[in-house]
Design a protein around this motif. Structure first.
Motif, mmCIF file in Angstrom:
data_model
loop_
_atom_site.group_PDB
_atom_site.id
_atom_site.type_symbol
_atom_site.label_atom_id
_atom_site.label_comp_id
_atom_site.label_asym_id
_atom_site.label_seq_id
_atom_site.Cartn_x
_atom_site.Cartn_y
_atom_site.Cartn_z
ATOM 1 N N CYS A 149 18.467 14.378 -8.985
ATOM 2 C CA CYS A 149 17.084 14.268 -8.514
ATOM 3 C C CYS A 149 16.104 14.044 -9.663
ATOM 4 O O CYS A 149 16.273 14.598 -10.743
ATOM 5 N N ASP A 150 15.083 13.240 -9.375
ATOM 6 C CA ASP A 150 13.983 13.054 -10.324
ATOM 7 C C ASP A 150 12.674 13.270 -9.556
ATOM 8 O O ASP A 150 12.276 12.422 -8.748
ATOM 9 N N PHE A 151 12.038 14.403 -9.813
ATOM 10 C CA PHE A 151 10.832 14.787 -9.059
ATOM 11 C C PHE A 151 9.548 14.593 -9.861
ATOM 12 O O PHE A 151 8.569 15.310 -9.634
ATOM 13 N N HIS A 152 9.545 13.647 -10.797
ATOM 14 C CA HIS A 152 8.318 13.391 -11.564
ATOM 15 C C HIS A 152 8.287 11.921 -11.967
ATOM 16 O O HIS A 152 8.907 11.516 -12.955
ATOM 17 N N ILE A 153 7.573 11.136 -11.169
ATOM 18 C CA ILE A 153 7.576 9.676 -11.312
ATOM 19 C C ILE A 153 6.172 9.150 -11.015
ATOM 20 O O ILE A 153 5.514 9.629 -10.085
ATOM 21 N N HIS A 154 5.724 8.155 -11.792
ATOM 22 C CA HIS A 154 4.406 7.550 -11.554
ATOM 23 C C HIS A 154 4.522 6.072 -11.192
ATOM 24 O O HIS A 154 5.468 5.404 -11.595
ATOM 25 N N THR A 155 3.519 5.592 -10.453
ATOM 26 C CA THR A 155 3.434 4.158 -10.125
ATOM 27 C C THR A 155 2.001 3.701 -10.415
ATOM 28 O O THR A 155 1.188 4.485 -10.917
ATOM 29 N N VAL A 156 1.693 2.451 -10.048
ATOM 30 C CA VAL A 156 0.333 1.939 -10.263
ATOM 31 C C VAL A 156 -0.729 2.729 -9.487
ATOM 32 O O VAL A 156 -1.913 2.601 -9.778
ATOM 33 N N PHE A 157 -0.297 3.551 -8.539
ATOM 34 C CA PHE A 157 -1.289 4.347 -7.791
ATOM 35 C C PHE A 157 -1.833 5.524 -8.603
ATOM 36 O O PHE A 157 -2.748 6.201 -8.158
ATOM 37 N N SER A 158 -1.224 5.776 -9.786
ATOM 38 C CA SER A 158 -1.939 6.609 -10.774
ATOM 39 C C SER A 158 -1.874 5.840 -12.098
ATOM 40 O O SER A 158 -2.426 4.740 -12.167
ATOM 41 N N PRO A 197 -8.294 -0.112 -5.519
ATOM 42 C CA PRO A 197 -9.286 0.913 -5.120
ATOM 43 C C PRO A 197 -8.875 1.631 -3.834
ATOM 44 O O PRO A 197 -9.557 1.563 -2.817
ATOM 45 N N HIS A 198 -7.723 2.306 -3.886
ATOM 46 C CA HIS A 198 -7.242 2.969 -2.672
ATOM 47 C C HIS A 198 -7.606 4.453 -2.700
ATOM 48 O O HIS A 198 -7.131 5.184 -3.563
ATOM 49 N N PRO A 199 -8.438 4.920 -1.800
ATOM 50 C CA PRO A 199 -8.881 6.328 -1.851
ATOM 51 C C PRO A 199 -7.824 7.313 -1.326
ATOM 52 O O PRO A 199 -7.920 8.503 -1.576
ATOM 53 N N ASP A 200 -6.821 6.812 -0.594
ATOM 54 C CA ASP A 200 -5.828 7.707 -0.001
ATOM 55 C C ASP A 200 -4.748 8.018 -1.034
ATOM 56 O O ASP A 200 -3.952 7.157 -1.401
ATOM 57 N N ARG A 201 -4.675 9.291 -1.491
ATOM 58 C CA ARG A 201 -3.738 9.649 -2.563
ATOM 59 C C ARG A 201 -2.303 9.805 -2.064
ATOM 60 O O ARG A 201 -1.402 10.114 -2.829
#
Ligand SMILES: [Zn+2]
Ligand SMILES: [Zn+2]
Length: 373
Positions: free
Chosen positions: A43-52, A89-93
């Motif tokens: 498992c990998d429970f710490h991943i980022h994408t362009v949404f952050s 500009p997506h406000p939904d996190r």
């Protein structure tokens, strides 16, 4: 000119093919055996994408995870930090989770809804996974953010407590705010491994406060580049020992501390699950004496992805090794043991030097070897 170029290109193509073949033989998929009574989930429970602040689209994270043979992931965007906001500009996190959640069925990959609560130290950054709505966790007071995540049923772990930007000496340390979070049962785990770091102070904090040991990639770019996959590297992960291969069982395994952080050939976790895993990785094969010799030949195999770096703690010495014996991943070695006389069975005891259950403490494991007459 042409006649020089064609052989060159052919050779280049050949080398590329050979490199691919090499990578394929050794396998990119991370593999560890199941242990008695439990599945070993990767498992990998710490991943980022362009949404952050990551650099790739969420679907790429799913494809990377499938390539790595993972069982579960969580896309954990920073709630409070969104540097690509001008472009996306997506406000939904919750958006990155929404984009990939249905791929869980396509790929047989568990995708757990999560987020990164991103604050100055203390409390620093923390991941909340198994949540329902990130937007509701977007509140000013950090303790209130933890409380809201918990109301949603979150499992919360402290991220990179050794991050040099927040703790310049690189040593994880508890603050009064962390003690409060632990007292209120708002903190369940701690990253002992984050990205390309291992923190023995974080391991000690886990043991002292009954927190789950976590290992994560915290990937922002490409997994292949950051962890040098083509050169045989692997992303840091958490191995979770679970009764079933379901999100509920995964959650239970995390809460029961049945985890092992796997990073750079190092395995770190609570003593019991760590020893269970190592026992399943090392398989003792046939043992035989040749004629009247009292030197017994034993086949030792490693069924895991991490090498096993063993230090001899048996009363016997070896015929072809000093006290250090390494068994490469998915490989086996022949160990010649000088038992002094022909025995029906004997004990082999090793300290596993690339595994830790406390700072600098290595598991000591014994195997009873039965000799084939
Ligand atoms: Zn962070
Ligand atoms: Zn992060």
């Amino acid at each position: 000119m042409r006649s020089i170029f064609i052989p060159f290109l052919t050779l280049l193509t050949f080398n590329v093919l050979m490199a691919q073949e090499h990578a394929h033989n050794h396998g990119r998929k991370i593999e560890f055996p199941d242990v008695p009574g439990y599945h070993t989930l990767k498992c990998d429970f710490h991943i980022h994408t362009v949404f952050s602040d990551g650099n790739v689209w969420p679907t790429i994270r799913v494809e990377e995870a499938v390539k790595d043979g993972l069982d579960a992931i969580s896309l954990t965007e920073h709630i409070e930090y969104q540097p690509h906001k001008q472009d996306i500009p997506h406000p939904d996190r919750n958006r990155s989770y929404e984009i990939v959640k249905d791929l869980a069925n396509v790929y047989d990959l568990m995708i757990i809804h999560g987020t990164e609560i991103t604050r100055d130290m203390p409390p620093g950054h923390s991941n909340a996974i198994f949540i329902k709505d990130v937007n509701a966790i977007k509140v000013d007071d950090p303790v209130e953010a933890f409380r809201e995540a918990k109301r949603q049923g979150a499992f919360i772990f402290w991220n990179h407590p050794n991050w040099i930007r927040q703790v310049p000496d690189g040593k994880a340390k508890l603050t009064d705010l962390h003690r409060q979070l632990i007292r209120e049962k708002l903190l369940d785990g701690i990253e002992v491994v984050n990205d390309i770091t291992y923190s023995q102070e974080a391991l000690q904090i886990a043991l002292d406060n009954q927190l789950t040991v976590m290992g994560t990639s915290d990937i922002h770019g490409l997994v292949d580049w950051q962890f040098q996959i083509p050169q045989g590297g692997h992303r840091p992960i958490t191995l979770v020992l679970t009764e079933e291969r379901t999100p509920e069982s995964l959650r239970e395994g995390l809460e029961a501390h049945r985890t092992i952080a796997y990073f750079n050939d190092l395995l770190a976790g609570y003593q019991e699950p760590l020893e269970m895993l190592l026992k399943s990785c090392l398989v003792v094969g046939k043992a035989t004496y040749e004629g009247a010799s009292s030197v017994v030949e034993v086949q030792l195999s490693n069924e895991g992805d991490a090498p096993l770096i063993l230090q001899n703690k048996s009363p016997f010495s070896f015929h072809a090794h000093a006290d250090l014996v390494t068994i490469p991943p998915h490989d086996s070695i022949k160990l010649e043991v000088k038992t002094g006389q022909q025995l029906r069975d004997f004990e082999l005891t090793f300290a596993v030097l690339n595994a830790v259950y406390a700072p600098d403490k290595h598991p000591l494991l014994s195997w009873n070897v039965v000799v084939t007459p």
